[in-house]
Design an enzyme around this catalytic site. Structure first.
Site, PDB file in Angstrom:
ATOM      1  N   ARG A   1       0.859  -1.190   0.000  1.00  0.00           N
ATOM      2  CA  ARG A   1       0.000   0.000   0.000  1.00  0.00           C
ATOM      3  C   ARG A   1       0.891   1.234   0.000  1.00  0.00           C
ATOM      4  O   ARG A   1       1.716   1.415   0.911  1.00  0.00           O
ATOM      5  CB  ARG A   1      -0.908   0.000   1.245  1.00  0.00           C
ATOM      6  CG  ARG A   1      -1.741   1.248   1.380  1.00  0.00           C
ATOM      7  CD  ARG A   1      -2.750   1.164   2.528  1.00  0.00           C
ATOM      8  NE  ARG A   1      -3.428   2.433   2.665  1.00  0.00           N
ATOM      9  CZ  ARG A   1      -3.281   3.286   3.671  1.00  0.00           C
ATOM     10  NH1 ARG A   1      -2.485   2.986   4.690  1.00  0.00           N
ATOM     11  NH2 ARG A   1      -3.922   4.430   3.691  1.00  0.00           N
TER      12      ARG A   1
ATOM     13  N   HIS B   1      -2.625  10.968   0.735  1.00  0.00           N
ATOM     14  CA  HIS B   1      -2.066  10.781   2.071  1.00  0.00           C
ATOM     15  C   HIS B   1      -1.461  12.118   2.492  1.00  0.00           C
ATOM     16  O   HIS B   1      -0.269  12.243   2.716  1.00  0.00           O
ATOM     17  CB  HIS B   1      -1.045   9.639   2.073  1.00  0.00           C
ATOM     18  CG  HIS B   1      -0.807   9.006   3.413  1.00  0.00           C
ATOM     19  ND1 HIS B   1      -0.973   7.658   3.661  1.00  0.00           N
ATOM     20  CD2 HIS B   1      -0.423   9.542   4.595  1.00  0.00           C
ATOM     21  CE1 HIS B   1      -0.673   7.395   4.928  1.00  0.00           C
ATOM     22  NE2 HIS B   1      -0.334   8.532   5.519  1.00  0.00           N
TER      23      HIS B   1
ATOM     24  N   GLU C   1      -7.106   8.428   6.346  1.00  0.00           N
ATOM     25  CA  GLU C   1      -7.433   9.009   7.657  1.00  0.00           C
ATOM     26  C   GLU C   1      -7.967  10.436   7.561  1.00  0.00           C
ATOM     27  O   GLU C   1      -7.294  11.396   7.965  1.00  0.00           O
ATOM     28  CB  GLU C   1      -6.192   8.981   8.574  1.00  0.00           C
ATOM     29  CG  GLU C   1      -5.654   7.588   8.827  1.00  0.00           C
ATOM     30  CD  GLU C   1      -4.531   7.551   9.871  1.00  0.00           C
ATOM     31  OE1 GLU C   1      -4.087   8.627  10.311  1.00  0.00           O
ATOM     32  OE2 GLU C   1      -4.103   6.448  10.229  1.00  0.00           O
TER      33      GLU C   1
ATOM     34  N   ASN D   1      -7.065   1.754   9.830  1.00  0.00           N
ATOM     35  CA  ASN D   1      -5.757   1.958  10.446  1.00  0.00           C
ATOM     36  C   ASN D   1      -5.943   1.885  11.959  1.00  0.00           C
ATOM     37  O   ASN D   1      -6.848   2.518  12.504  1.00  0.00           O
ATOM     38  CB  ASN D   1      -5.178   3.334  10.075  1.00  0.00           C
ATOM     39  CG  ASN D   1      -4.852   3.444   8.590  1.00  0.00           C
ATOM     40  OD1 ASN D   1      -5.009   2.481   7.838  1.00  0.00           O
ATOM     41  ND2 ASN D   1      -4.395   4.613   8.173  1.00  0.00           N
TER      42      ASN D   1
ATOM     43  N   TYR E   1      -3.853   1.917  15.777  1.00  0.00           N
ATOM     44  CA  TYR E   1      -2.630   2.077  16.565  1.00  0.00           C
ATOM     45  C   TYR E   1      -2.827   1.938  18.065  1.00  0.00           C
ATOM     46  O   TYR E   1      -1.943   1.444  18.765  1.00  0.00           O
ATOM     47  CB  TYR E   1      -1.985   3.448  16.271  1.00  0.00           C
ATOM     48  CG  TYR E   1      -1.365   3.496  14.901  1.00  0.00           C
ATOM     49  CD1 TYR E   1      -0.090   2.981  14.673  1.00  0.00           C
ATOM     50  CD2 TYR E   1      -2.068   4.007  13.811  1.00  0.00           C
ATOM     51  CE1 TYR E   1       0.472   2.990  13.404  1.00  0.00           C
ATOM     52  CE2 TYR E   1      -1.503   4.025  12.539  1.00  0.00           C
ATOM     53  CZ  TYR E   1      -0.241   3.512  12.339  1.00  0.00           C
ATOM     54  OH  TYR E   1       0.324   3.509  11.094  1.00  0.00           O
TER      55      TYR E   1
ATOM     56  N   GLU F   1      -3.097  -0.100   8.192  1.00  0.00           N
ATOM     57  CA  GLU F   1      -1.894   0.368   8.892  1.00  0.00           C
ATOM     58  C   GLU F   1      -1.946  -0.166  10.309  1.00  0.00           C
ATOM     59  O   GLU F   1      -2.987  -0.099  10.964  1.00  0.00           O
ATOM     60  CB  GLU F   1      -1.823   1.903   8.990  1.00  0.00           C
ATOM     61  CG  GLU F   1      -1.386   2.606   7.748  1.00  0.00           C
ATOM     62  CD  GLU F   1      -1.281   4.127   7.933  1.00  0.00           C
ATOM     63  OE1 GLU F   1      -1.013   4.592   9.051  1.00  0.00           O
ATOM     64  OE2 GLU F   1      -1.485   4.828   6.934  1.00  0.00           O
TER      65      GLU F   1
HETATM   66  C1  FCB Z   1      -0.828   7.292  10.650  1.00  0.00           C
HETATM   67  C2  FCB Z   1      -0.447   7.848   9.293  1.00  0.00           C
HETATM   68  C3  FCB Z   1       0.888   7.368   8.806  1.00  0.00           C
HETATM   69  C4  FCB Z   1       1.912   7.306   9.915  1.00  0.00           C
HETATM   70  C5  FCB Z   1       1.371   6.544  11.091  1.00  0.00           C
HETATM   71  C6  FCB Z   1       2.354   6.387  12.232  1.00  0.00           C
HETATM   72  O1  FCB Z   1      -1.764   8.131  11.258  1.00  0.00           O
HETATM   73  O2  FCB Z   1      -1.419   7.512   8.351  1.00  0.00           O
HETATM   74  O3  FCB Z   1       1.308   8.211   7.759  1.00  0.00           O
HETATM   75  O4  FCB Z   1       2.303   8.578  10.257  1.00  0.00           O
HETATM   76  O5  FCB Z   1       0.205   7.181  11.571  1.00  0.00           O
END
Ligand code: FCB
Length: 469
Positions: free
Chosen positions: A85, A129, A174, A296, A298, A371
């Site tokens: 990607r 992006h 995002e 995505n 995290y 992500e």
């Molecule tokens: C996300 C972004 C990516 C990167 C990661 C750590 O929010 O999409 O570009 O910065 O965080």
């Protein structure tokens, strides 16, 4: 190395055909900002503005992927990835964001996708992006409705040029970050602190998505969101309301719009703006059917309606305002999980939770984790990086994906963030997210232990695939 059977028992065996990927984005890796007719983006301008990025760094060179893409695709092949990607730089393809297309810019993505396909790697193309052409920001940026129409034209041009090279297109990466970090907190480009315009921007980013889906009508298209489970710190009315608000703005505002074609009423009521900028037909356009949802993931949030915590869980180190428009009073508390070098709390079960929620509360849609990854303080010792924490992070999140599949979630793939260390926005080069280490002086690439481990998991899973797939 554990055996295939042991890994299977450990929950790392995935259905045949599962997509094994890694992700990057144009501005973070390409460099070559002044080559072959590329125009200026808001990130070029932002990084040159004092005080915006740690150490005053920029991505003029980044990791020189524009020139080293063949080497980078060879690394992907070595890892055994089935998909990659990446994003297209809008100012490289259309320097002013409207009008003439720069053929040399498109050619780069043709070369890249040819190289990928030559290695049996499926290109997943993201159209946006965060690197808006500066000319469009000068005309008002995302708060200006016209930007959405410019995006649809750009999407149509990229689709037309690359439709024989690319199977899956996605629109805006995002949109929460692009709108709220770009126009409310100001920690991302263009660095404006105009809360009302952040909401307008969010609507126009979503409108841009819908118009682009329609403009690329023959393509397989996805929309991308960054999701966080949000929990209240206590059962108090104030904390429960804080969780509703943050969940509303981070998750439901975007999911409801994309998947049901409506904004949640309670979130609209929280926001200090007149929604008169929503024109008849917009929500239907935004809700245009898509083929896949890119998620995505995290971290997760623990929030309180009482003061005392941080104003934001993931703010950049530079001076910023709150991104939480209309809910600026909410505070973010530590949840007791280990944290990454970004200070982000690690909770893999949150990934299962958020995927299962989308499956449960929204119309059926195939998903991928587009992500997921972590920054840690890597150390290079004798040419190796023993990044055990990152390996454990990826392993735990893959297991969370497997749990989601077992719970019936139509999850079809996983993309690690990131393939390689790169320019991490307001943090500059300070934070390393790569499976592959990059030496920023020599541009040498070195597989970290996490990359070697990921390659082994992929190898074990893909060895039963037909060889011509
Ligand atoms: C996300 C972004 C990516 C990167 C990661 C750590 O929010 O999409 O570009 O910065 O965080």
């Amino acid at each position: 190395m554990t055996t295939y059977e042991e890994q299977t028992r450990a929950g790392l065996r995935f259905p045949t055909g599962f997509t094994w990927g890694a992700a990057t984005s144009a501005y973070q890796i390409e460099g070559a900002v002044a080559e072959d007719g590329r125009g200026t983006s808001i990130w070029d301008t932002f990084t040159k503005t004092p005080g915006r990025v740690v150490g005053g760094e920029n991505a003029d060179v980044a990791i020189d992927h524009y020139h080293r893409y063949r080497e980078d695709v060879a690394i992907m092949a070595e890892l055994g990835l089935s998909a990659y990607r990446f994003s297209v730089s809008w100012p490289r393809v259309q320097p002013d964001g409207s009008g003439a297309i720069n053929a040399k810019g498109l050619d780069f993505y043709k070369r890249l996708t040819d190289e990928l396909r030559g290695h049996g790697i499926d290109p997943w193309l993201t159209l946006y992006h965060w690197d808006l052409p500066q000319a469009l920001e000068d005309a008002g940026g995302w708060p200006n409705r016209d930007t959405a129409y410019r995006f649809a034209d750009y999407a149509a041009a990229v689709h037309e040029a690359l439709k024989d090279h690319v199977h899956t297109f996605s629109t805006v990466n995002e949109p929460w970050c692009a709108a709220f970090l770009g126009y409310a907190s100001g920690e991302h480009a263009p660095g404006r602190r105009e809360p009302g315009n952040a909401i307008r921007g969010a609507h126009h980013l979503l409108l841009a998505h819908g118009l682009a889906v329609q403009a690329m009508n023959a393509a397989r298209v996805g929309g991308c969101v960054n999701l966080y489970p949000v929990a209240p710190a206590t059962n108090s009315e104030a904390d429960v309301d804080a969780a509703r608000r943050i969940d509303g703005l981070q998750n439901r505002f975007f999911l409801d719009a994309l998947l049901t074609g409506a904004y949640p009423e309670d979130v609209i009521a929280d926001l200090p703006v007149d929604f008169g900028f929503v024109q008849p037909g917009d929500m239907k356009t935004i809700g245009s059917p898509i083929d896949v949802l890119l998620v995505n993931y995290y971290s997760r949030y623990l929030v309180s309606g009482a003061p005392g915590g941080r104003a934001s869980a993931s703010a950049a180190p530079t001076e910023t305002a709150s991104p939480w428009v209309g809910s600026e009073h909410v505070s973010f508390l530590p949840g007791g999980h280990p944290v990454t070098a970004m200070g982000w709390e690690v909770d893999a079960s949150g990934l299962t939770e958020i995927l299962a929620r989308v499956a449960r509360e929204y119309p059926p849609i195939p998903m991928v984790v587009s992500e997921n990854g972590a920054a840690y303080e890597d150390v290079l010792v004798d040419g190796r990086v023993h990044d055990t924490e990152r390996r454990d992070f990826v392993e735990a999140h893959l297991r969370a994906c497997r749990d989601a599949i077992d719970a019936g979630v139509p999850l079809e793939g996983y993309f690690a963030w990131s393939l390689m260390d790169n320019f991490e926005w307001a943090w500059g080069y300070d934070k390393r997210f790569g499976l592959v280490r990059v030496d920023y002086e020599t541009q040498e690439r070195v597989l970290k232990d996490s990359a070697r481990w990921y390659a082994e998991i992929i190898r074990q899973n893909r060895r039963h695939e037909p060889t011509d797939s």
